[in-house]
Enzyme design. Structure first.
Site, short mmCIF file in Angstrom:
data_model
loop_
_atom_site.label_atom_id
_atom_site.label_comp_id
_atom_site.label_asym_id
_atom_site.label_seq_id
_atom_site.Cartn_x
_atom_site.Cartn_y
_atom_site.Cartn_z
N LYS A 1 9.76 81.98 23.29
CA LYS A 1 10.40 81.55 22.05
C LYS A 1 11.68 82.35 21.85
O LYS A 1 11.65 83.59 21.84
CB LYS A 1 9.48 81.76 20.85
CG LYS A 1 10.12 81.47 19.49
CD LYS A 1 9.26 81.97 18.35
CE LYS A 1 9.20 83.48 18.26
NZ LYS A 1 10.48 84.10 17.86
N ASP B 1 4.58 83.62 13.85
CA ASP B 1 5.28 82.83 14.86
C ASP B 1 4.40 81.78 15.53
O ASP B 1 4.89 80.97 16.32
CB ASP B 1 5.85 83.75 15.95
CG ASP B 1 7.13 84.45 15.52
OD1 ASP B 1 7.74 84.00 14.54
OD2 ASP B 1 7.50 85.44 16.17
#
Length: 295
Positions: free
Chosen positions: A17, A147
């Site tokens: 990410k 996240d």
């Protein structure tokens, strides 16, 4: 909103990410999100990452590890994969069971969501194995970590709140990139402590959007980058070097670091840049990749 993946391999691909932008607000001091920071972030995913597999059986839940960065991990109760699995089984009202194997290809504590992406991959695999009828998978993701919701979707997204508000941004395209980690972890807690000590606005800066991935990135910043560069001057040196690579369009830190990235128009340019970094810093983790445009 459900992730779209074509195979079990893709379900278990824990893609890196990358926060192309990361705007941070003042720490929340009361309520459900006490201690968290509100964010406004442009997030994309790389075509590189960890790889997770899952085998269904009636044995106790277990996890084995391999890969270049597995030495820093332990298959203990606080591992996010096992935490995510136990949470899923609790909601399904099934005894925790089955075996995970993680090939750890991403550096640890590096600002590219490795642990969160691993947990998200575990939830996708379990959803495929046992079904998710009646379950709010995004709410389960939120319970694991800030996240995890965006990593569960693993698509180009606008992430807000403390990470629970995720809007997939289609049509943003993709871009060649070079990811570089200098081989050390930075303390996220220390960075946020320094951030909280500095004057700032209460709310994070809203992201400015356009249809172009590079331009949208250039309209933002990483509010943690200056602090990380002060705490670890090597990060400042690395970003400067990435910015001055031939054909580099933009260089920045991802998340709270220490992984940094440079963006390029073509994969060939990114590969040439990789050769330069690997020559000058053979001990750095350095990989050419494509960001965005993933499903």
């Amino acid at each position: 909103m459900e992730p779209q993946f074509s195979s079990q391999f893709e379900l278990g691909k824990a893609r890196a990410k990358i926060n192309l932008t990361l705007h941070v607000g003042q720490s929340i001091t009361a309520g459900r999100y006490d201690g968290y920071h509100p964010l406004d972030s442009f997030v994309v995913f790389a075509d590189v990452g960890d790889q997770l597999s899952y085998e269904t059986d009636e044995n106790d839940l277990s996890l084995s590890l391999s890969g270049a960065f597995s030495a820093g991990l332990k298959a203990e109760d606080d591992n996010l994969i096992l935490k995510a699995a136990r949470t899923f089984f609790t909601y399904k009202k099934i005894a925790p069971q089955g075996h995970f194997h993680l090939e750890k290809n991403l550096p640890l504590a590096s600002g590219i969501g490795g642990g969160s992406a691993d947990a998200a991959a575990a939830l996708r695999l379990l959803q495929a194995a046992y079904g998710a009828d009646g379950l709010d998978m995004m709410s389960i993701c939120e319970k694991i970590g800030a996240d995890v919701p965006v990593c569960f979707l693993s698509q180009t997204s606008h992430m807000r709140g403390i990470g629970e508000d995720v809007e997939v941004k289609s049509g943003m395209g993709s871009i060649a990139a070079l990811l570089v980690n200098p081989g050390f972890a930075v303390s996220t807690a220390r960075i946020f402590k320094a951030f909280d000590a500095a004057p700032k606005k209460k709310d994070p800066r809203p992201q400015t959007w356009c249809g172009d991935l590079l331009k949208t990135t250039s309209f933002g910043r990483n509010d943690l980058q200056d602090i990380a560069m002060f705490l670890r001057p090597e990060i400042k040196e690395l970003i400067g070097k990435l910015a001055h690579l031939p054909q580099s369009k933009l260089a920045r830190m991802s998340g709270s670091g220490a992984t940094c990235f440079a963006l390029f128009e073509t994969q060939e340019q990114a590969r040439a840049a990789k050769d330069i970094i690997c020559r000058d810093h053979p001990d750095y983790w350095c990989i050419e990749t494509i960001l965005g445009g993933l499903s």
